[in-house]
Structures are given as structure tokens and as C-alpha cells.
Design a protein around this motif. Structure first.
Motif, short mmCIF file in Angstrom:
data_model
loop_
_atom_site.label_atom_id
_atom_site.label_comp_id
_atom_site.label_asym_id
_atom_site.label_seq_id
_atom_site.Cartn_x
_atom_site.Cartn_y
_atom_site.Cartn_z
N CYS A 94 53.53 43.62 19.29
CA CYS A 94 54.27 43.86 18.33
C CYS A 94 55.10 42.79 17.67
O CYS A 94 55.82 42.24 18.46
CB CYS A 94 55.36 45.13 18.87
SG CYS A 94 56.34 46.14 17.46
N GLY A 95 55.10 42.72 16.47
CA GLY A 95 55.74 41.59 15.61
C GLY A 95 55.10 41.16 14.44
O GLY A 95 54.21 42.02 13.83
N ASP A 96 55.48 40.08 13.90
CA ASP A 96 54.92 39.57 12.82
C ASP A 96 53.60 39.02 13.09
O ASP A 96 53.63 38.18 13.81
CB ASP A 96 56.11 38.27 12.23
CG ASP A 96 55.59 37.90 11.04
OD1 ASP A 96 54.67 36.76 10.97
OD2 ASP A 96 55.99 38.25 9.98
N ALA A 97 52.85 39.42 12.26
CA ALA A 97 51.41 39.11 12.25
C ALA A 97 51.16 37.58 12.40
O ALA A 97 50.39 37.06 13.12
CB ALA A 97 50.49 39.75 11.17
N LEU A 98 51.66 36.91 11.32
CA LEU A 98 51.51 35.71 11.23
C LEU A 98 52.08 34.71 12.51
O LEU A 98 51.37 33.77 12.88
CB LEU A 98 52.31 34.89 9.98
CG LEU A 98 51.76 35.43 8.80
CD1 LEU A 98 52.73 34.97 7.38
CD2 LEU A 98 50.13 35.16 8.50
N VAL A 117 42.69 43.36 20.56
CA VAL A 117 44.22 43.05 20.39
C VAL A 117 44.68 43.80 19.27
O VAL A 117 44.09 43.33 18.06
CB VAL A 117 44.62 41.54 20.37
CG1 VAL A 117 46.02 41.46 20.11
CG2 VAL A 117 44.39 41.18 21.89
N SER A 118 45.72 44.51 19.21
CA SER A 118 46.03 45.27 18.03
C SER A 118 47.59 44.91 17.68
O SER A 118 48.51 44.87 18.64
CB SER A 118 46.16 46.73 18.11
OG SER A 118 46.24 47.73 16.78
N VAL A 119 47.76 44.46 16.39
CA VAL A 119 48.98 44.03 15.68
C VAL A 119 49.81 44.87 14.86
O VAL A 119 49.02 45.24 13.86
CB VAL A 119 48.87 42.66 15.43
CG1 VAL A 119 50.33 42.02 14.86
CG2 VAL A 119 48.13 41.60 16.55
N ASP A 120 50.96 45.11 15.28
CA ASP A 120 51.92 45.80 14.07
C ASP A 120 53.28 45.40 14.29
O ASP A 120 53.65 45.08 15.28
CB ASP A 120 51.55 47.16 14.21
CG ASP A 120 51.79 48.01 12.98
OD1 ASP A 120 50.90 48.54 12.31
OD2 ASP A 120 53.04 48.22 12.43
N GLY A 161 47.13 54.08 14.61
CA GLY A 161 46.04 53.99 15.75
C GLY A 161 44.88 54.47 15.27
O GLY A 161 43.79 54.66 16.14
N TYR A 162 44.64 54.83 14.18
CA TYR A 162 43.31 55.82 13.64
C TYR A 162 42.41 54.68 13.92
O TYR A 162 41.37 55.00 14.58
CB TYR A 162 43.49 56.33 12.26
CG TYR A 162 42.20 56.95 11.80
CD1 TYR A 162 42.29 58.28 11.66
CD2 TYR A 162 41.13 56.24 11.32
CE1 TYR A 162 41.13 58.96 11.17
CE2 TYR A 162 39.87 56.95 10.78
CZ TYR A 162 40.06 58.39 10.71
OH TYR A 162 39.02 58.88 10.15
N SER A 163 42.29 53.52 13.26
CA SER A 163 41.28 52.52 13.26
C SER A 163 41.38 51.92 14.94
O SER A 163 39.87 51.62 15.21
CB SER A 163 41.29 51.25 12.38
OG SER A 163 42.60 50.86 12.32
N THR A 164 42.24 52.00 15.39
CA THR A 164 42.25 51.54 16.96
C THR A 164 41.32 52.18 17.73
O THR A 164 40.62 51.62 18.51
CB THR A 164 43.60 51.59 17.46
OG1 THR A 164 44.68 51.05 16.35
CG2 THR A 164 44.05 50.82 18.56
N LEU A 165 41.36 53.55 17.22
CA LEU A 165 40.45 54.52 18.38
C LEU A 165 39.01 53.97 18.03
O LEU A 165 38.43 54.15 19.01
CB LEU A 165 40.65 56.07 17.83
CG LEU A 165 40.05 56.95 18.63
CD1 LEU A 165 40.69 57.17 19.90
CD2 LEU A 165 39.95 58.29 17.80
N ILE A 214 38.60 41.01 19.95
CA ILE A 214 38.60 41.78 18.63
C ILE A 214 40.04 41.70 18.44
O ILE A 214 41.08 42.03 19.06
CB ILE A 214 38.29 43.29 19.14
CG1 ILE A 214 36.65 43.25 19.52
CG2 ILE A 214 38.15 44.04 17.54
CD1 ILE A 214 36.22 44.57 19.72
N LEU A 215 40.33 41.37 17.04
CA LEU A 215 41.75 41.47 16.55
C LEU A 215 41.75 42.74 15.34
O LEU A 215 41.15 42.52 14.54
CB LEU A 215 42.08 40.26 15.89
CG LEU A 215 43.46 39.97 15.32
CD1 LEU A 215 44.60 40.04 16.42
CD2 LEU A 215 43.29 38.28 14.73
#
Length: 215
Positions: free
Chosen positions: A120-124, A91-94, A73-77, A65-66
Motif C-alpha cells: 500500500c502506497g504511492d505506485a511510483l 505483488v498488488s499495489v494500491d 481485488g477483482y483483477s487480483t482474483l 507479477i505486478l
């Protein structure tokens, strides 16, 4: 009830209370002030969309899951709770390290930290660096990034993979970016897609190849 685990429910309640407090604060802001302060607010997908995504992940049972756009972190929960249910990996990216630290702490308190990997970093850049396929993707970042993120993640969306994008109806200020995004999605012949009018509107797109023996 959205969550059966009392620790997860307690964290959701904390998020909900923060959101209610922030809504009151927003109403008191002078015109034009929100733009400079938006990073201070949760701006959550909401319980209806979160619950829908949780149920969808549990039903689909994706291996990977990406989440593009951790924020606080609301949707992350919701996604992490579903990942634990299925034995999946999220995997959660911001790009904002402080927001991810907040989210990480909330997941730890909810007992879900082992089911989330924060990048953590640039999503692309992060999408490009990962060589695997994604079975479920939530796209919920700044709307000017929707189209480039779609272009990057589409080749890595697994067969029968699901891509969900938030804010397809509101806010009105994002309409131009949303139209460009939805046009790109509809231009892919192997994506079946629909707009669901829940929350701020979500686009749910499924990768489906005609003649796939699994379907």
C-alpha cells in the motif's frame, strides 16, 4: 468455466453480483454525480479480460507479477489464481488501504492469500523501491498515472516480459491520457505492442530484443 476451484468461483460470483448491483445504481445517479462516488464502485476489468489475463499468465509462467491498481481485488482474483497455478508471486499495489483490506479479505476467502503480497502506497515509490525485474505487469489505475508508471516500470520489465494496460478504448474521458501512454509505448524500439478490442480495450506490450536466441 472461468475457475475450477469452487472457493475462487464463489468469490468471483460475489464480485459479479456486486458489479451488477452497482451498474443499476450507476444508471440512477444524477448527471455529474459519478465523479464524487467513483471510489465506491468496483469498476472491474470484466470477466472476458480477466479470463484472458489469467490464461496469458498461465501460458507465460512469469516468476514475478505486478498489479498496479488493486482496487477491490477483482483483477487480483484472476492474477492470483494464475499465480497459484504457476507457483508465481503476485505483488498488488494500491494507495487506498481500505480497498486493499477488502481485496485481502476476498483473497483469503478464496484461498489465494499466500500467493499475493499487498503493498500500500504511492505506485511510483513502490516501483522505485523494488530492485527486481517484473515478468508480467497489469496497469489499471487512474489514467493520469499511466504515463509516469510506464516510465517507472519500463526499465524493470524483464526480457519477454508482458505489460498489459486497461481502458485503452473506454472511457472516452481518458482518451488524452491514453494517447500519451500509447505514444510512449510505441516510442520504445524493444516493445512489440498491440491494441486488443476486448472489454474496455487493452494494450498488450511485449519486451522483445531482435536477435534474442530464446525466440
Amino acid at each position: 468455466m472461468l475457475f475450477s476451484d469452487p472457493d475462487v468461483l464463489a468469490i468471483f460470483t460475489e464480485y459479479d453480483q456486486r458489479h451488477q448491483s452497482e451498474r443499476e445504481r450507476m444508471q440512477q445517479l444524477p448527471p455529474g454525480a459519478f465523479g464524487e462516488l467513483r471510489d465506491e464502485f468496483l469498476l472491474p476489468i470484466g470477466a472476458r479480460v480477466g479470463g484472458y489475463l489469467r490464461s496469458l499468465v498461465i501460458a507465460q509462467q512469469p516468476a514475478r507479477i505486478l498489479e498496479l491498481g488493486t482496487s477491490y481485488g477483482y483483477s487480483t482474483l484472476f492474477l492470483a489464481d494464475a499465480a497459484r497455478e504457476n507457483g508465481s508471486k503476485l505483488v498488488s499495489v494500491d494507495v487506498d488501504a481500505a480497498k486493499q483490506d477488502y481485496a485481502r479479505n476476498m483473497m483469503q476467502r478464496a484461498g489465494l492469500a499466500d500467493h499475493v503480497e499487498f503493498r500500500c502506497g504511492d505506485a511510483l515509490d513502490i516501483i522505485a523501491q523494488d530492485q527486481g525485474k517484473w515478468d508480467f505487469v497489469l496497469l489499471d489505475i487512474w489514467k493520469n498515472l499511466y504515463l509516469p508508471c510506464f516510465d517507472a516500470v519500463y526499465p524493470k520489465l524483464a526480457e519477454e516480459g508482458i505489460l498489459v494496460s486497461d481502458n485503452m478504448i473506454a472511457p472516452a474521458s481518458a482518451r488524452e491520457a491514453v494517447r500519451a501512454y500509447r505514444g510512449a509505448v510505441r516510442g520504445k524500439p524493444d516493445l512489440q505492442t498491440m491494441l486488443l478490442p476486448i472489454g474496455s480495450g487493452i494494450e498488450m506490450s511485449i519486451r522483445w530484443t531482435e536477435g534474442n536466441p530464446k525466440l
